[in-house]
Design a protein around this motif. Structure first.
Motif, short mmCIF file in Angstrom:
data_model
loop_
_atom_site.label_atom_id
_atom_site.label_comp_id
_atom_site.label_asym_id
_atom_site.label_seq_id
_atom_site.Cartn_x
_atom_site.Cartn_y
_atom_site.Cartn_z
N MET A 1 3.86 -9.87 4.68
CA MET A 1 3.97 -8.44 4.36
C MET A 1 4.05 -8.68 3.08
N TYR A 2 2.39 -8.29 2.46
CA TYR A 2 1.84 -8.26 1.41
C TYR A 2 2.34 -8.24 -0.06
N GLN A 3 2.75 -8.92 -1.18
CA GLN A 3 3.05 -9.18 -2.72
C GLN A 3 3.48 -7.99 -2.47
N TYR A 4 3.01 -7.03 -2.88
CA TYR A 4 2.23 -5.60 -3.62
C TYR A 4 2.95 -4.12 -2.79
N ASP A 5 2.90 -4.93 -1.72
CA ASP A 5 3.19 -3.61 -0.92
C ASP A 5 4.78 -2.71 -0.48
N ILE A 6 5.59 -3.34 -1.63
CA ILE A 6 7.54 -2.58 -2.11
C ILE A 6 6.17 -1.46 -3.34
N LEU A 7 5.22 -2.07 -3.65
CA LEU A 7 4.35 -0.73 -4.76
C LEU A 7 4.65 0.88 -4.27
N LYS A 8 3.76 0.73 -2.77
CA LYS A 8 3.68 1.89 -1.95
C LYS A 8 4.62 2.79 -1.66
N ASP A 9 5.90 1.95 -2.02
CA ASP A 9 6.76 3.86 -1.83
C ASP A 9 7.24 4.07 -3.08
N THR A 10 6.70 3.94 -4.08
CA THR A 10 7.03 4.36 -5.68
C THR A 10 6.09 5.47 -5.90
N TRP A 11 6.58 6.37 -6.42
CA TRP A 11 6.40 7.29 -7.26
C TRP A 11 5.33 7.17 -8.19
N ILE A 12 5.18 6.41 -8.78
CA ILE A 12 3.84 5.87 -9.94
C ILE A 12 3.10 6.34 -8.94
N TYR A 13 2.78 4.52 -7.50
CA TYR A 13 2.35 4.35 -7.17
C TYR A 13 1.47 6.11 -6.68
N ALA A 14 2.06 6.51 -6.31
CA ALA A 14 1.77 7.66 -5.35
C ALA A 14 0.89 8.69 -6.67
N GLU A 15 1.09 8.85 -7.67
CA GLU A 15 0.82 9.17 -8.84
C GLU A 15 -0.59 8.96 -9.03
N ILE A 16 -0.48 7.49 -9.31
CA ILE A 16 -1.81 7.26 -9.72
C ILE A 16 -2.88 6.99 -8.34
N LYS A 17 -2.35 6.78 -6.88
CA LYS A 17 -3.36 7.20 -6.16
C LYS A 17 -4.00 8.34 -6.28
N GLN A 18 -3.04 9.52 -6.18
CA GLN A 18 -3.53 10.48 -6.31
C GLN A 18 -4.58 11.29 -7.24
N GLN A 19 -4.48 10.70 -8.71
CA GLN A 19 -4.99 10.56 -9.95
C GLN A 19 -6.63 9.85 -9.79
N VAL A 20 -6.19 8.22 -8.50
CA VAL A 20 -8.01 8.11 -8.50
C VAL A 20 -8.52 8.96 -7.20
N GLN A 21 -8.31 9.74 -6.48
CA GLN A 21 -8.66 10.14 -5.48
C GLN A 21 -9.55 11.88 -6.14
N GLU A 22 -8.32 12.18 -7.20
CA GLU A 22 -9.21 12.88 -8.26
C GLU A 22 -10.46 13.01 -8.65
#
Length: 96
Positions: A1-22
């Motif tokens: 498990m990578y150091q930042y994998d825990i962040l993938k389950d957070t709302w902020i990660y999902a929001e940033i990911k969506q914004q980057v995709q847009e």
């Protein structure tokens, strides 16, 4: 498990990911629009305004890419006018 994998389950990660995709989607659409314009300007300059009008209404990278292939492989202006006009009709029907 990578150091930042825990962040993938957070709302902020999902929001940033969506914004980057847009943003990536918008950039890709803009790039394809510019490519379509450049091809039409170089090969069929009389259709430049029609190509801009049609290109500006398209928001799907796949649709723009398909239109670029058709326009870039067309032998005559009449075929390009047909492709652009058909795409314009199709887009108008989707909006209506």
């Amino acid at each position: 498990m990578y150091q930042y994998d825990i962040l993938k389950d957070t709302w902020i990660y999902a929001e940033i990911k969506q914004q980057v995709q847009e943003e990536e989607h918008s950039e890709q659409v803009q790039e394809y629009r510019q490519m379509l314009q450049a091809i039409v300007q170089a090969r069929f300059p009389r259709l430049e305004s029609l190509a801009k009008e049609v290109g500006d209404t398209l928001v799907s990278p796949a649709t723009l890419r398909d239109l670029i292939v058709k326009v870039s492989t067309a032998k005559i202006e009449k075929a390009v006018r047909h492709y652009l006009t058909e795409e314009k009709k199709s887009t108008s029907e989707e909006i209506a």
